[in-house]
Design a protein around this motif. Structure first.
Motif, short mmCIF file in Angstrom:
data_model
loop_
_atom_site.label_atom_id
_atom_site.label_comp_id
_atom_site.label_asym_id
_atom_site.label_seq_id
_atom_site.Cartn_x
_atom_site.Cartn_y
_atom_site.Cartn_z
N PRO A 314 34.78 -27.19 -13.45
CA PRO A 314 33.85 -28.20 -13.97
C PRO A 314 34.08 -28.43 -15.45
CG PRO A 314 32.71 -26.56 -12.64
CD PRO A 314 34.10 -26.05 -12.85
N ALA A 315 34.17 -29.68 -15.85
CA ALA A 315 34.41 -30.00 -17.25
C ALA A 315 33.34 -29.36 -18.12
CB ALA A 315 34.42 -31.51 -17.45
N GLY A 316 33.78 -28.74 -19.22
CA GLY A 316 32.84 -28.13 -20.14
C GLY A 316 32.44 -26.73 -19.77
N ALA A 445 28.77 -38.35 -23.72
CA ALA A 445 29.78 -39.39 -23.49
C ALA A 445 30.20 -40.08 -24.78
CB ALA A 445 29.25 -40.43 -22.50
N GLN A 446 29.32 -40.09 -25.77
CA GLN A 446 29.64 -40.79 -27.02
C GLN A 446 30.69 -40.05 -27.84
OE1 GLN A 446 25.34 -41.04 -28.16
NE2 GLN A 446 25.87 -43.14 -28.68
N SER A 447 30.70 -38.72 -27.75
CA SER A 447 31.65 -37.94 -28.55
C SER A 447 32.84 -37.46 -27.73
CB SER A 447 30.93 -36.73 -29.16
OG SER A 447 30.41 -35.90 -28.14
N THR A 448 32.97 -37.99 -26.52
CA THR A 448 34.06 -37.59 -25.62
C THR A 448 35.07 -38.72 -25.52
OG1 THR A 448 32.50 -36.25 -24.36
CG2 THR A 448 34.59 -36.73 -23.31
N THR A 449 36.35 -38.37 -25.52
CA THR A 449 37.38 -39.40 -25.46
C THR A 449 37.42 -40.01 -24.06
OG1 THR A 449 39.12 -37.89 -24.71
CG2 THR A 449 38.76 -38.06 -27.09
N PRO A 450 37.95 -41.22 -23.93
CA PRO A 450 38.07 -41.84 -22.60
C PRO A 450 38.88 -40.98 -21.63
CG PRO A 450 38.41 -43.48 -24.30
CD PRO A 450 38.33 -42.16 -25.00
N GLU A 451 39.91 -40.30 -22.15
CA GLU A 451 40.72 -39.46 -21.28
C GLU A 451 39.89 -38.27 -20.75
OE1 GLU A 451 43.08 -41.95 -23.76
OE2 GLU A 451 41.59 -40.44 -24.33
N GLU A 452 39.07 -37.70 -21.63
CA GLU A 452 38.23 -36.57 -21.20
C GLU A 452 37.18 -37.03 -20.19
OE1 GLU A 452 38.40 -33.76 -25.21
OE2 GLU A 452 36.99 -35.45 -25.14
N LEU A 453 36.62 -38.22 -20.42
CA LEU A 453 35.65 -38.75 -19.46
C LEU A 453 36.28 -39.00 -18.10
CD1 LEU A 453 33.48 -41.28 -21.52
CD2 LEU A 453 32.71 -39.19 -20.40
N VAL A 456 36.44 -35.76 -16.40
CA VAL A 456 35.11 -35.32 -15.97
C VAL A 456 34.71 -36.00 -14.66
CG1 VAL A 456 32.65 -35.45 -16.52
CG2 VAL A 456 34.27 -34.70 -18.26
N LEU A 457 35.01 -37.29 -14.55
CA LEU A 457 34.57 -38.07 -13.40
C LEU A 457 35.58 -38.10 -12.25
CD1 LEU A 457 32.96 -41.11 -15.27
CD2 LEU A 457 31.78 -39.20 -14.16
N ARG A 458 36.68 -37.39 -12.40
CA ARG A 458 37.71 -37.41 -11.36
C ARG A 458 37.25 -36.63 -10.14
NH1 ARG A 458 42.51 -35.19 -13.88
NH2 ARG A 458 42.67 -37.25 -14.84
N ARG A 459 37.42 -37.23 -8.96
CA ARG A 459 37.07 -36.53 -7.73
C ARG A 459 38.13 -35.46 -7.43
NH1 ARG A 459 35.04 -41.98 -8.33
NH2 ARG A 459 33.33 -42.30 -6.86
N PRO A 460 37.74 -34.42 -6.68
CA PRO A 460 38.73 -33.41 -6.30
C PRO A 460 39.79 -34.00 -5.39
CG PRO A 460 36.68 -33.07 -5.11
CD PRO A 460 36.41 -34.12 -6.16
N ALA A 461 41.03 -33.52 -5.54
CA ALA A 461 42.13 -34.03 -4.73
C ALA A 461 41.94 -33.64 -3.27
CB ALA A 461 43.46 -33.48 -5.24
N VAL A 709 26.18 -37.00 -10.06
CA VAL A 709 26.32 -37.36 -11.48
C VAL A 709 25.00 -37.93 -11.97
CG1 VAL A 709 27.56 -38.79 -13.16
CG2 VAL A 709 28.78 -37.89 -11.15
N LEU A 710 24.58 -37.49 -13.16
CA LEU A 710 23.41 -38.06 -13.83
C LEU A 710 23.88 -38.66 -15.15
CD1 LEU A 710 20.37 -38.49 -14.41
CD2 LEU A 710 20.32 -36.15 -15.34
N ILE A 711 23.51 -39.91 -15.40
CA ILE A 711 23.76 -40.51 -16.71
C ILE A 711 22.40 -40.68 -17.39
CG2 ILE A 711 24.69 -42.47 -17.98
CD1 ILE A 711 26.61 -43.00 -15.75
N ALA A 712 22.21 -39.93 -18.47
CA ALA A 712 20.94 -39.92 -19.19
C ALA A 712 21.04 -40.87 -20.38
CB ALA A 712 20.62 -38.50 -19.66
#
Length: 881
Positions: A314-316, A445-453, A456-461, A709-712
Motif C-alpha cells: 500500500p502506498a505510504g 494529493a496536493q503534495s504528491t507527484t502525478p507519477e506517485e498518484l 497509488v491508484l493502480r489496480r493490482p495486476a 478509495v476515499l477522496i476527502a
C-alpha cells in the motif's frame, strides 16, 4: 518408517543415466557412492541439493578422514562406512545415528555385528545381496522393534515383490536409479510403486491417509493418496491426491491454489504419508484460508503479510518504505538487535525479539528468502562437524562491553529521523496483531507527484496466463464431453451430485418456496428495474434522408439467445439474476438461459429460481466457473447454445468469458471484462462520517481484493479522524470483518483542496461505483466523465443501486469505465441499419461511390453501381425511341 533410498549412480558425469535431482528430491532420500575421483563433484552436488534432499553417502571407497569430514560439512546426512572406518568416524561425528555399518565377508557373524554397534544408534547396511531369502530370514530374526535402521541393496534389479518384502520387514531398500522410471519404462521399477512399497492402509478402499504440510511443517490439511495419485504427483511435481468421490484431484486446477511438490515421506509405522509442498495462491483450504485449520499465525503469518506487501505494498505504508530504503532497514535491524540485548524481563525480551524478527524477515523477503530457506540452512549448519570458535567481531565485542559497563555503545548506523516515523497503525507489530485499527492510508494529493498518484491508484495486476492455463482444459472438457463433463465437474468443484446439468422451466413451486418478506423484496426490485430499463427502449426506428432519393434507417432487434451467469456456491445472489434477467426480458430476448452452481444436494437457491421464473428463463444450468461459460458458449446435449454471455464472477469465470469470446468457432460475445469490485467516495465537510464509513465498508466486505478509495475535499485532521473512527467501529461489528480488514489494508484516502481536483482524480481512476457525499452533489455530476454508476447525495448509498433503486449493478471495473457502459437495455439488443435508394438516389450518390471504389481498386464495387446506371440509361433510350 523411511521410504526407500534411491542410489544415484554417477550423477556427476552422466546425470541423464538416472533419475533427475528434482525427482530424487520428491522421494526424500538419495544415496551417493563417492570415490576419490568424484569427491569434488560430490561436494558440489551435496551443497546444491542438501536443502531439498536427504543425502546419504557411501564412503567405503574413501580412505581420507579429511575427505569424509568435508562431506559431512557439506551437508551429508548419513555415512555408509566399513568396519575399519567405524572407530575413526564415531568420535568425529559425535552422533552415530548418522552412520551405517557395511556388512562384509570378514564381519558377518551376528556376535561381531552386535559387538560393533552395541549401545549405539549405528545402522546396518547389507550391500548388494544376492540371496534375498536369506536376508529376509535374517531380518525376521532381527525383528521389527525399536532398533537402528537396516539398509539392503541388491546385486541386480529386484522384482517389485522383493522390494515390498524387504520394506515390510522394517528395512530400507536401496535401489539403483538406473532401474527406475517415472513415466513407465519397460522392465523398470516405477518410482511411485517403490515409494508405496512399504506403505499400508487399513481402509476398505485402500486409500492412504495423507498429511499435507508446507516447508516449515505447518499442517495445511488432511487428504488421501493412492498409487495412481502418488505416481501422478511425482510425474508432474505437483500436489495430486485421491478424492474419495471424484477420482484424481489435481490441487488448485480450478482455484489457482496449486502446489509444488517438495517431497513425499511416511510416518513411523508406514500407515500415513506426508506431502511437503510449496503452496501457491490463496491457500490450501477451499474456504480460501491458508490451511484447513485456520489462518497462519506467528512468523508464518508475518511472512505471508510481508510477501503480499512486497508484491503490492500500500502506498505510504511503513513496510513499503522498508523495502525501498535499504539504509533504513539496516538501521532498524541494528537498533532492534541492540534493544533485544538490553531487554531485561521475559515480556520485554519477547516484545523486542518480535520487533527484530519483523525487520529481519523483511530483509529476507526483500531478497526473495523465506522462512523455509532459513530453516533449511539451520538444519544444514547442524550437520556440520567443523565449528569455529564463535567469538564476536571486535567492533561488536567492544560495543557489547561498553553497553555492559553502562556506557553508550557507538551506533552502527543512525536511527531514522522521527519526522517520517510510521503511524501507529503501521508499526512493526501490526501484522501480528488482529486487533490493530482498521484504517485507510492517508495521501495528500496536493503534495504528491502525478507519477506517485498513478502508483497509488493502480489496480493490482491480474495473472491471466496462470488462470488461462487452468481454465483452458476445463473448457475443452465441456466442449468435448458435454453433459457428462458438467456433471463430473459439478461433483469435483461444487460437491454437487447431479443426474442432469439442467433444470428446465416451468420450475416446480417447491423450488421457489420463499418467505413473504423475501418475495416482496424481489417483486419490488423487479418492478423498479423493469421500469427503468423499459424507459430505455427505442420506440421508433431512426429514419432519415441523407440526400434526395437516399433513405437510411436504424432499427433495434433483440439478441435472440443470452446466457446469464449468476455466481453461487455459499452466496445467494438473486440481485444479480434480477439485474441480468429483467433487461433481457424487457429487450425481448427469445431464449434466456441462467447458469449458477448447484448446492451439494443438486438444487439451486429458491431466490434465484423465483427470479428465473419471473424473467421467463427457459432453464437453469447447474454449473459454475469456466465450465458454465463453456456450456453456454458451445452448447451441450442439454444446455442451449447462446449468442452472448453476461454476468460477474471470479477470475475463472472472467477468464472463461475472455477465452470463448476470442474463439471464432464459439460465435459468442460477452458483456465486459471484469476485475475486483470498487468504490470511490468523494466527501467534503458536509458529509456525515458514519454515512461515509458505511459506504466504504459496504464495498470492502465483497472481498479482500476490493478496491476502496476515499477522496476527502477540504477535510482537516479532525474530520478525517472522525471518518476513520467510524470505519473501525463499524468494521469490527461486521461478520465479515477479516475480509474488510484485508480490503482496507490496501485502501487509501486522498486529500484534496477543491471539488474540481477530487472529480479529476475520480475521472482518472474511473471507478465502478462513485458516491458523492458533498454539497450540491447533483451539480457535481456534470463533471463526471468516467464512472460505472454514480450515487448522488447523502441519502443514496451504493447498496440501493445493488438491489432495488432500478439502475443496474453489473458495472465495469478495473478502470474499464473509461470505455464500457454498465449493463443496460442496449446490452441485450443490436442495431441494424438499412438503406433504400431510388434511381434518383443512386444517380445522386453513385458518382462518389464509383470514384472511391476506383481509388480502393475494388472494381466489382464500382461496376455494381455502373451497371445499374447504364441499365437505367438504356431503359430511357428505349422509352424515348
Amino acid at each position: 518408517m523411511s521410504l526407500p533410498l534411491i542410489a544415484a549412480i554417477d550423477p556427476f558425469t552422466s546425470p541423464s543415466s538416472g533419475l533427475s535431482p528434482s525427482t530424487l528430491s520428491h522421494i526424500s532420500q538419495t544415496l551417493l557412492t563417492v570415490t576419490p575421483d568424484t569427491l569434488p563433484q560430490a561436494l558440489e552436488y551435496i551443497s546444491a541439493h542438501t536443502t531439498t534432499q536427504t543425502i546419504s553417502v557411501n564412503v567405503t571407497s574413501l580412505l581420507s578422514t579429511d575427505a569424509i569430514h568435508s562431506l559431512l560439512d557439506a551437508g551429508a546426512t548419513r555415512l555408509f562406512a566399513t568396519y575399519e572406518q567405524l572407530s575413526t568416524l564415531q568420535p568425529l561425528i559425535n552422533d552415530d545415528s548418522r552412520l551405517a555399518l557395511l556388512l562384509d565377508t570378514a564381519h558377518t557373524s551376528k556376535d561381531t555385528i552386535v559387538s560393533a554397534i552395541s549401545d549405539t544408534s549405528v545402522g546396518i547396511y547389507a550391500h548388494k545381496v544376492t540371496d534375498i531369502d536369506a536376508v529376509a530370514a535374517w531380518l525376521t530374526e532381527y525383528g521389527t522393534g525399536n532398533h537402528p535402521p537396516v539398509y539392503v541393496s541388491f546385486a541386480a534389479q529386484p522384482a517389485l515383490a522383493d522390494v515390498v518384502r524387504i520394506a515390510k520387514l522394517a528395512a530400507v531398500p536401496i535401489l539403483d536409479s538406473a532401474w527406475m522410471t517415472v513415466d513407465g519404462g519397460e522392465g523398470l521399477l516405477g518410482v511411485a510403486e517403490v515409494v508405496m512399497a512399504g506403505v499400508v492402509s487399513d481402509r476398505e478402499d485402500g486409500l492412504v491417509t495423507t498429511l499435507v504440510v508446507d516447508e516449515r511443517g505447518v499442517a495445511l490439511g488432511l487428504v488421501y493418496s493412492s498409487l495412481e495419485s502418488v505416481r501422478e504427483s511425482i510425474r508432474t511435481g505437483s500436489g495430486v491426491y485421491q478424492s474419495r468421490k471424484r477420482g484424481l484431484w489435481y490441487k488448485g486446477a480450478t482455484s489457482g491454489a496449486t502446489q509444488e511438490l517438495v517431497r513425499i515421506d511416511a510416518d513411523c509405522d508406514a500407515d500415513c504419508l506426508r506431502f511437503v509442498v510449496r503452496q501457491k495462491g490463496s491457500g490450501f483450504c477451499h474456504l480460501e484460508t491458508a490451511t484447513c485449520f485456520g489462518a497462519y499465525t506467528g512468523l508464518s503469518h508475518l511472512q505471508k503479510t510481508l510477501q503480499a506487501r512486497k508484491e503490492s505494498a500500500p502506498a505510504g505504508s511503513y513496510t513499503a518504505r522498508l523495502f525501498s530504503d535499504a539504509q533504513l532497514l539496516r538501521a532498524k535491524i541494528l537498533e532492534e538487535a541492540e534493544e533485544l540485548c538490553d531487554a531485561k524481563t521475559k515480556d520485554e525480551i519477547a516484545f523486542e525479539a518480535a520487533d527484530l524478527f519483523y525487520f529481519a524477515l523483511t530483509r529476507c523477503v526483500a531478497a526473495g528468502v523465506d522462512l523455509a530457506d532459513v530453516e533449511k540452512n539451520l538444519d544444514k549448519k547442524a550437520l556440520k562437524v567443523s565449528r569455529r570458535k564463535g567469538d564476536a567481531k571486535p567492533k561488536f565485542l567492544a560495543a557489547g562491553e561498553k553497553a555492559e559497563n553502562g556506557k553508550s555503545a557507538p551506533a552502527e548506523a543512525p536511527k531514522p529521523a522521527p519526522a517520517e516515523a510510521p503511524k501507529p497503525a503501521e508499526t512493526p507489530a501490526e501484522p501480528l496483531d488482529p486487533n490493530r485499527p482498521i484504517k485507510m492510508k492517508r495521501i495528500d494529493a496536493q503534495s504528491t507527484t502525478p507519477e506517485e498518484l498513478e502508483t497509488v491508484l493502480r489496480r493490482p495486476a491480474q495473472k491471466t496466463n496462470t488462470i488461462m492455463s487452468i481454465v483452458t482444459p476445463i473448457i475443452d472438457s465441456v466442449r468435448t464431453n458435454g453433459d457428462s463433463a458438467l456433471i463430473s465437474l459439478a461433483q469435483k468443484f461444487d460437491r454437487a451430485t447431479l443426474t442432469s446439468p439442467v433444470l428446465r422451466a416451468p420450475f416446480p413451486d417447491h423450488l421457489m418456496a420463499l418467505s413473504p418478506e423475501t418475495k416482496a423484496a424481489i417483486d419490488l426490485s423487479f418492478a423498479n428495474i423493469h421500469t427503468f430499463h423499459a424507459a430505455q427502449a427505442e420506440s421508433e426506428p431512426l429514419t432519415i434522408s441523407t440526400m434526395p432519393g437516399v433513405r437510411c434507417s436504424r432499427f433495434v432487434r433483440p439478441i435472440e439467445r443470452v446466457g446469464l451467469y449468476v455466481p453461487g456456491g455459499t452466496a445467494v445472489l438473486p440481485s444479480t439474476a434480477l439485474m441480468l434477467g429483467v433487461p433481457a426480458m424487457v429487450a425481448g430476448c427469445s431464449r434466456i438461459v441462467l447458469a449458477t452452481p448447484a448446492r451439494p444436494d443438486g438444487t439451486v437457491t429458491p431466490e434465484i429460481v423465483y427470479v428465473a421464473h419471473k424473467v421467463g428463463a427457459e432453464c437453469i444450468v447447474l454449473a459454475g466457473g469456466a465450465q458454465a461459460v463453456a456450456a453456454m458458449a458451445y452448447g451441450t446435449e442439454s444446455v442451449p447454445k447462446v449468442d452472448k454471455i453476461l454476468g460477474p464472477g471470479n477470475q475463472f469465470v472472467t477468464a472463461g468469458k475472455m477465452y470463448v469470446s476470442n474463439d471464432t468457432s464459439a460465435g459468442v460475445s460477452i458483456d465486459m471484462p471484469a476485475g475486483p469490485s470498487e468504490v470511490l467516495v468523494i466527501a467534503d465537510r458536509s458529509a456525515n462520517p458514519a454515512f461515509v464509513a458505511s459506504d466504504l465498508l459496504s464495498q470492502a466486505e465483497h472481498g479482500v481484493d476490493s478496491q476502496v478509495v476515499l477522496i476527502a475535499v477540504g477535510l482537516d485532521d479532525a474530520g478525517l479522524e472522525a471518518i476513520e473512527e467510524e470505519v473501525h467501529k463499524q468494521a469490527v461489528a461486521l461478520p465479515r470483518v477479516e475480509i474488510v480488514r484485508g480490503a482496507i489494508e490496501h485502501s487509501v484516502t486522498l486529500r484534496t483542496a477543491t471539488i474540481e481536483e477530487a472529480v479529476a482524480l475520480s475521472n482518472t481512476y474511473a471507478p465502478e461505483h462513485l458516491i458523492l457525499q458533498v454539497e450540491n452533489a447533483a451539480k457535481v455530476v456534470e463533471g463526471v466523465v468516467n464512472a460505472g454508476s454514480v450515487f448522488v447525495g447523502m441519502w443514496t448509498p451504493e447498496s440501493v443501486g445493488d438491489y432495488s433503486a432500478g439502475v443496474n449493478h453489473s458495472l465495469p471495473t478495473y478502470g474499464y469505465a473509461r470505455q464500457y457502459s454498465g449493463v443496460n437495455l442496449s446490452t441485450f439488443v443490436k442495431h441494424i441499419t438499412s438503406s433504400e435508394l431510388t434511381e434518383e438516389g443512386l444517380r445522386n450518390v453513385g458518382g462518389a461511390v464509383m470514384q472511391l471504389a476506383k481509388v480502393e481498386e475494388l472494381e466489382a464495387h464500382r461496376r455494381a453501381v455502373e451497371i445499374r446506371l447504364e441499365w437505367a440509361d438504356k431503359q430511357k433510350e428505349n422509352a424515348s425511341s
